[in-house]
Design an enzyme around this catalytic site. Sequence first.
Site, PDB file in Angstrom:
ATOM      1  N   ARG A 122      18.549  64.336  88.120  1.00 39.98           N
ATOM      2  CA  ARG A 122      18.585  65.009  86.814  1.00 39.98           C
ATOM      3  C   ARG A 122      17.172  65.035  86.237  1.00 39.98           C
ATOM      4  O   ARG A 122      16.742  66.016  85.649  1.00 39.98           O
ATOM      5  CB  ARG A 122      19.554  64.309  85.848  1.00 39.98           C
ATOM      6  CG  ARG A 122      19.449  64.874  84.431  1.00 39.98           C
ATOM      7  CD  ARG A 122      20.631  64.617  83.501  1.00 39.98           C
ATOM      8  NE  ARG A 122      21.327  63.381  83.706  1.00 39.98           N
ATOM      9  CZ  ARG A 122      20.863  62.155  83.391  1.00 39.98           C
ATOM     10  NH1 ARG A 122      19.679  62.010  82.828  1.00 39.98           N
ATOM     11  NH2 ARG A 122      21.586  61.084  83.635  1.00 39.98           N
ATOM     12  N   TYR A 181      19.755  89.631  72.609  1.00 43.61           N
ATOM     13  CA  TYR A 181      20.729  89.474  73.692  1.00 43.61           C
ATOM     14  C   TYR A 181      21.990  88.795  73.122  1.00 43.61           C
ATOM     15  O   TYR A 181      21.885  87.783  72.422  1.00 43.61           O
ATOM     16  CB  TYR A 181      20.112  88.643  74.821  1.00 43.61           C
ATOM     17  CG  TYR A 181      21.094  88.288  75.902  1.00 43.61           C
ATOM     18  CD1 TYR A 181      21.518  89.253  76.826  1.00 43.61           C
ATOM     19  CD2 TYR A 181      21.626  87.020  76.014  1.00 43.61           C
ATOM     20  CE1 TYR A 181      22.430  88.945  77.814  1.00 43.61           C
ATOM     21  CE2 TYR A 181      22.547  86.699  77.005  1.00 43.61           C
ATOM     22  CZ  TYR A 181      22.942  87.660  77.901  1.00 43.61           C
ATOM     23  OH  TYR A 181      23.852  87.354  78.874  1.00 43.61           O
ATOM     24  N   ASP A 237      11.465  85.553  74.798  1.00 44.48           N
ATOM     25  CA  ASP A 237      12.360  85.788  75.933  1.00 44.48           C
ATOM     26  C   ASP A 237      11.733  86.913  76.758  1.00 44.48           C
ATOM     27  O   ASP A 237      11.730  88.068  76.347  1.00 44.48           O
ATOM     28  CB  ASP A 237      13.755  86.170  75.412  1.00 44.48           C
ATOM     29  CG  ASP A 237      14.773  86.374  76.534  1.00 44.48           C
ATOM     30  OD1 ASP A 237      14.354  86.660  77.668  1.00 44.48           O
ATOM     31  OD2 ASP A 237      15.985  86.273  76.256  1.00 44.48           O
ATOM     32  N   LYS A 274      17.953  87.123  86.445  1.00 46.82           N
ATOM     33  CA  LYS A 274      17.661  88.554  86.485  1.00 46.82           C
ATOM     34  C   LYS A 274      16.506  88.847  87.451  1.00 46.82           C
ATOM     35  O   LYS A 274      16.666  88.655  88.629  1.00 46.82           O
ATOM     36  CB  LYS A 274      17.390  89.054  85.063  1.00 46.82           C
ATOM     37  CG  LYS A 274      18.371  88.504  84.001  1.00 46.82           C
ATOM     38  CD  LYS A 274      19.785  89.013  84.156  1.00 46.82           C
ATOM     39  CE  LYS A 274      20.809  88.289  83.280  1.00 46.82           C
ATOM     40  NZ  LYS A 274      20.501  88.193  81.869  1.00 46.82           N
TER      41      LYS A 274
HETATM   42  C1  LIG Z   1      20.934  87.359  80.773  1.00 48.95           C
HETATM   43  C2  LIG Z   1      20.018  87.118  79.645  1.00 48.95           C
HETATM   44  C3  LIG Z   1      19.989  85.883  78.980  1.00 48.95           C
HETATM   45  C4  LIG Z   1      20.930  84.758  79.322  1.00 48.95           C
HETATM   46  O1  LIG Z   1      20.671  84.242  80.599  1.00 48.95           O
HETATM   47  P1  LIG Z   1      21.819  83.615  81.536  1.00 48.95           P
HETATM   48  O2  LIG Z   1      21.062  83.273  82.782  1.00 48.95           O
HETATM   49  O3  LIG Z   1      22.877  84.643  81.722  1.00 48.95           O
HETATM   50  O4  LIG Z   1      22.328  82.402  80.830  1.00 48.95           O
HETATM   51  C5  LIG Z   1      19.087  85.733  77.938  1.00 48.95           C
HETATM   52  N1  LIG Z   1      18.263  86.732  77.564  1.00 48.95           N
HETATM   53  C6  LIG Z   1      18.266  87.927  78.176  1.00 48.95           C
HETATM   54  C7  LIG Z   1      17.330  88.997  77.706  1.00 48.95           C
HETATM   55  C8  LIG Z   1      19.138  88.176  79.234  1.00 48.95           C
HETATM   56  O5  LIG Z   1      19.151  89.373  79.824  1.00 48.95           O
END
Ligand SMILES: *Cc1c(COP(=O)(O)O)cnc(C)c1O
Length: 380
Positions: free
Chosen positions: A46, A98, A170, A195
């Site tokens: 962890r 998001y 982000d 992504k």
């Molecule tokens: C998908 C996404 C998230 C969340 O991420 P997860 O891996 O699904 O928890 C946050 N911000 C953006 C812009 C996203 O596309």
Amino acid sequence: MKFNTKTIHGGQEPDKAYGAVMPPIYQTSTYAQTTPGGHKGYEYSRTHNPTRNALENGLASIENGNYGLAFGSGLAAIDAVIKLLQPGDEVISTNDLYGGTYRLFTKIFEGFGIKFHFIGMQNAANIESYVNENTKLIWVETPTNPMMNIIDVEASAAVAKKHHIMLAVDNTFATPYLQRPLDLGADIVMHSVTKYIGGHSDLVMGALVVKDKEIADKLYFIQNASGAICGPMDSFLALRGIKTLHVRMQRHCENGKAVAEYLAQHPKVANVYWPGFESHPSHYIAKKQMDDFGGMISFTTKGNNYDKTIKILENLKVFTLAESLGGVESLAGHPASMTHASIPKDEREKTGVVDSLIRLSVGIEDIDDLIADLENALAQ
Ligand SMILES: *Cc1c(COP(=O)(O)O)cnc(C)c1O
């Protein structure tokens, strides 16, 4: 080292045990000690794992940061950032956030006494007007989902610096190939590694990258104390994804541009939202802070008909109808009934999420097949 070299070598060295070029998948929870406390830097997975550390070093390198932290999902990474705050603290964020981030902020952290302001962030003066003595964090997402709005990171950083507030960005949609928020003055960069960084639609993961040791130490403490880490197998896959990020992104951008231009001239298409167009309201900011415009595109069709939009989506063959984005394969989504279905119709329409809005994550297939697929689906 240039970006296209960092993706492959940044933060990496051959494995110390046998010289393996890719870090082995250290599928272990614990590590042998010769005497209590006598270990090789690893006690429990962890806290540290060599495969995860290799990934975290790679992430830090491509974002021009000093410290990387990997989590079990993008939302777990965001969760760790908000845990830097205390009850009574305030956060300023975008009104085009998001959906999962919005849910985490409002349904979980508001309950712990943290206050969130969701505002239009296109104008930095508007951000500043919400700052008070309790403001501790500005949370920016750019480009936004699904309307592809652009927020000026440098201008947001200037407000944050002036008032001694942290700025987190982000960077999921842009990736460090297109935009490096730490270089623009942000304190924390966040990714849904799920992504583009993972890039192959085969894992769920999140990441944070920071420059400052003090913030990094607090985040490492939260990562270990809250425990939302990712496993060694997924760390290995994400690191493999990083190694081709630059070539994938180059093709995502090329295909994205071609698809955006194709849609813009199509007689049935009403609006195309893509920051590469000079007509995009924040094109000049996108040009300033991004090296190219990416493969995320949203568009609407004339008449704004719900049923016809569903038919278009059903008729796509190369584009897969699915949530998520950023993989090698092209995906299409319908925000009104999928990602944004929980938002009341008149609320979502205010931000542009109308019935005919389709969001495309343009993949790296042959562009001729992608255009032919759209042509066919739009013709029916
Ligand atoms: C998908 C996404 C998230 C969340 O991420 P997860 O891996 O699904 O928890 C946050 N911000 C953006 C812009 C996203 O596309």
